[in-house]
Structures are given as structure tokens and as C-alpha cells.
Scaffold this motif. Sequence first.
Motif, PDB file in Angstrom:
ATOM      1  N   LEU A 119     -10.640   2.370   7.001  1.00  0.00           N
ATOM      2  CA  LEU A 119      -9.421   2.565   6.219  1.00  0.00           C
ATOM      3  C   LEU A 119      -8.957   1.261   5.562  1.00  0.00           C
ATOM      4  CD1 LEU A 119      -6.859   4.103   5.369  1.00  0.00           C
ATOM      5  CD2 LEU A 119      -5.966   3.759   7.681  1.00  0.00           C
ATOM      6  N   ARG A 123       0.035   5.872  -0.748  1.00  0.00           N
ATOM      7  CA  ARG A 123      -1.038   6.876  -0.815  1.00  0.00           C
ATOM      8  C   ARG A 123      -1.866   6.731  -2.099  1.00  0.00           C
ATOM      9  NH1 ARG A 123      -3.534  10.615   1.702  1.00  0.00           N
ATOM     10  NH2 ARG A 123      -2.293  10.288   3.540  1.00  0.00           N
ATOM     11  N   PHE A 137      -4.343   4.038  -1.671  1.00  0.00           N
ATOM     12  CA  PHE A 137      -5.416   4.502  -0.784  1.00  0.00           C
ATOM     13  C   PHE A 137      -6.378   5.438  -1.529  1.00  0.00           C
ATOM     14  CE2 PHE A 137      -6.971   8.071   1.706  1.00  0.00           C
ATOM     15  CZ  PHE A 137      -7.949   7.397   2.427  1.00  0.00           C
ATOM     16  N   ALA A 184      -6.303   7.917   7.253  1.00  0.00           N
ATOM     17  CA  ALA A 184      -5.382   8.316   6.186  1.00  0.00           C
ATOM     18  C   ALA A 184      -5.109   9.803   6.163  1.00  0.00           C
ATOM     19  CB  ALA A 184      -5.952   7.895   4.846  1.00  0.00           C
ATOM     20  N   SER A 186       0.824  -1.226   0.000  1.00  0.00           N
ATOM     21  CA  SER A 186       0.000   0.000   0.000  1.00  0.00           C
ATOM     22  C   SER A 186       0.849   1.264   0.000  1.00  0.00           C
ATOM     23  CB  SER A 186      -0.851   0.060   1.278  1.00  0.00           C
ATOM     24  OG  SER A 186      -1.635  -1.064   1.419  1.00  0.00           O
ATOM     25  N   GLN A 246     -10.247   4.931  -1.910  1.00  0.00           N
ATOM     26  CA  GLN A 246     -11.196   5.894  -1.317  1.00  0.00           C
ATOM     27  C   GLN A 246     -12.214   6.359  -2.369  1.00  0.00           C
ATOM     28  OE1 GLN A 246     -10.958   8.772   1.953  1.00  0.00           O
ATOM     29  NE2 GLN A 246     -10.001  10.048   0.400  1.00  0.00           N
ATOM     30  N   LYS A 297     -11.084   0.433   2.538  1.00  0.00           N
ATOM     31  CA  LYS A 297     -10.795   1.353   1.424  1.00  0.00           C
ATOM     32  C   LYS A 297      -9.513   0.924   0.715  1.00  0.00           C
ATOM     33  CE  LYS A 297     -13.114   5.410   3.288  1.00  0.00           C
ATOM     34  NZ  LYS A 297     -12.993   6.624   4.088  1.00  0.00           N
ATOM     35  N   LEU A 298      -8.519   0.579   1.516  1.00  0.00           N
ATOM     36  CA  LEU A 298      -7.268   0.113   0.914  1.00  0.00           C
ATOM     37  C   LEU A 298      -7.504  -1.141   0.072  1.00  0.00           C
ATOM     38  CD1 LEU A 298      -4.679   0.625   3.790  1.00  0.00           C
ATOM     39  CD2 LEU A 298      -4.518   1.593   1.494  1.00  0.00           C
TER      40      LEU A 298
END
Length: 336
Positions: free
Chosen positions: A70, A54, A57, A307, A52, A61, A73-74
Motif C-alpha cells: 500500500l 483515496r 491511492f 486500501a 494522501s 494503484q 502504491k501511494l
Amino acid sequence: MAPVRSALERRAPFADVAVVGLPRALMYYRLGAKWRAFFEALGREVRVSAPSDRAVFERGQALSVDECCLASKLYLGHVDALADEADAVFVPSFAIPGPLRSYCTKFQALPDLVTSAFSLAERPVRVLSALLSEGGAERDERGSYAALAQSMGASRRDGERAWRAACAAQRERDASLARAQAELVAGARRLPAAERPLLILLSAHPYVAHDPFVAGPVVDALRANGATVLFADEFDHARGLRRSRDFSPSLPWIVNRELVGAILELHERVDGVVLVSAFPCGPDSMTDDAIALCVKGRPLLTLTVDAQSGTAGVETRVESFVDILSYQRKGGYLHE
Ligand code: SF4
């Protein structure tokens, strides 16, 4: 008119899948060794999404509703990363194999969640789903993998062989992690007190503890401050589960039970305990306060990661926590 599907397509809808994608998120961190061995034993190529970051993510998201935690979402971000890499992405659902062995509801809804999230996406994803009976009676668990093998066109014999290979791979991985951890504790204990590093037990769901984007900054900060980190999820699962009965006769979630059991077994052998949750986590919000009551005589730090929070806050809190532990070791102010 809907296309007519052949008998083979109905019986084995995933027989044509040559490359299986495994999202490096959620229970991959717990069962990835088993799934990889299973698909490879069936002659499939396995692709795992990259760790993972950003970008993963943000993609997840964009595909999620706000209420998702979180970690889920990941998960969607990792599925998206595999869209062009694999013929189908493995997205299992988890059955509830017993009253004290349930999983977070997110795990049951996962194939539906992914299918719905990608129904309107630019890059559609083919979902290879299965209902797994993980942690239940061996007969049920084996049956769920037999059904998965059959859906991929494998014979009963090949499915059985793949299941055995998968269990052996997972057993070997779990045993080697538990062994390494036990050796770490024993090695630290053998050192003279003045040379012994601070031992800190980090307790979190495996996909939180070992994801570089979630608890990664916490682990890095602990190590940067000279601590040795033990992971509650790497403790012997069966032993943790047994010990969790001392904590609660009714806590339903199997992974939380294993973590609690590991804390009860280990907390007297470490200098401090860190609980890390992914925001917003229902099961953790119910167990973290109760855990705090059990961890007597050991400093406890509770962190909730979302996040939006940068790493500066985490680093400061970890640094202060390590200061407290060092002070405690010199005879500080926290007593049972
Ligand atoms: S247990 Fe918590 S972090 Fe894990 S999927 Fe469920 S809500 Fe998310």
C-alpha cells in the motif's frame, strides 16, 4: 540518431531543474526536513504533494503492479500528483550502508520503479534520482549528497553548505519531536492516576504512522476514545537503534530496528501498544510476531491496513482495545 549531450549536461544533468517535487510518501515522512533544506539551500523551489487521500491511492494503484505494498502504491500516486507541478521529482534510492542498517528493497528499486511505471503514462515524469547513503558512515552520507549537488550543477562548496543546512534542519526536527514526546510522557505521569489519560504507543513505519490515508483512521479512533498517542518513530533514533540489540543481533532493517528499540524503551511507560502495517509488508511480517513476545504485561493490538478495508472495522477494534486498557488499569485480567 541520439542527440549529443554537452559536457555540462553529462556532468550536471539536473542543473536546469528549478522546481523540485517531493512526494509526500515513504521516507519523506522521515527525511523530508533534510531534503527540503538541501534543495532550498541550492536555490531550488520545493513543492510537496498534498496529503494522501483515496484519489491519490487510486492513481497510484493504477500505475502499480498488484504485488506492491500500500505504501509504495501511494508513492506512485504522489509522484503523479507532482507531474505538472515540478520540473523533476526527487526519487532517491537507498544504499545499504552496513549489515544491520539496510532498508526495505523497495527503497533501492524506487527510481527504476517510478521510471518504469511512468514510461507509458499520459503525463511523463522526470526523475531526479540519487543514491543516498543514509544512516551510514558520515563520510559516505556526505559523499552521496555531494554527488547529488554536483548533478544539479552546484559547486563543491555550495554542495557542502547545502549538506550542512540539511543535516541541521533534520537534527532540529528529530530533536523537537523526541523532546515533545518525552514531555508528553512526563506530563501524563505527573497527573493523579484517576486523571491520567491512557497512553498508547503506536509503532509503524513513519509513512504509515503519519499518513492520513493509512494509519490516520487508527490515530483518530484512538484519540476519539480518549487516548494520548505516542509514536515509536519519533523516539530518539540512535537510542532506539542501540536498544534494539536486546531484541535481535541480526534484524537487518534499520527502521524496524529503531521501532523495536523504541518499544523496548517505552512499553513499560504506556498502557498499550498498537502495531500498524501496510499490506503486504515483508519486514513487518517478520518482526511483528517477535515484537508480540517482547511486549510482556502490556496489551498489544496488531492492525494491517489495506486500501480496500473501510474504517468501521478499525474503529470497532480500537474501541474494544481501549476498553481492555481501561479495564486493565482498574486491575483487570492481564498479568505478567
Ligand atoms: S517496509 Fe513494508 S511498507 Fe515499507 S516499503 Fe517495504 S514493504 Fe512497503
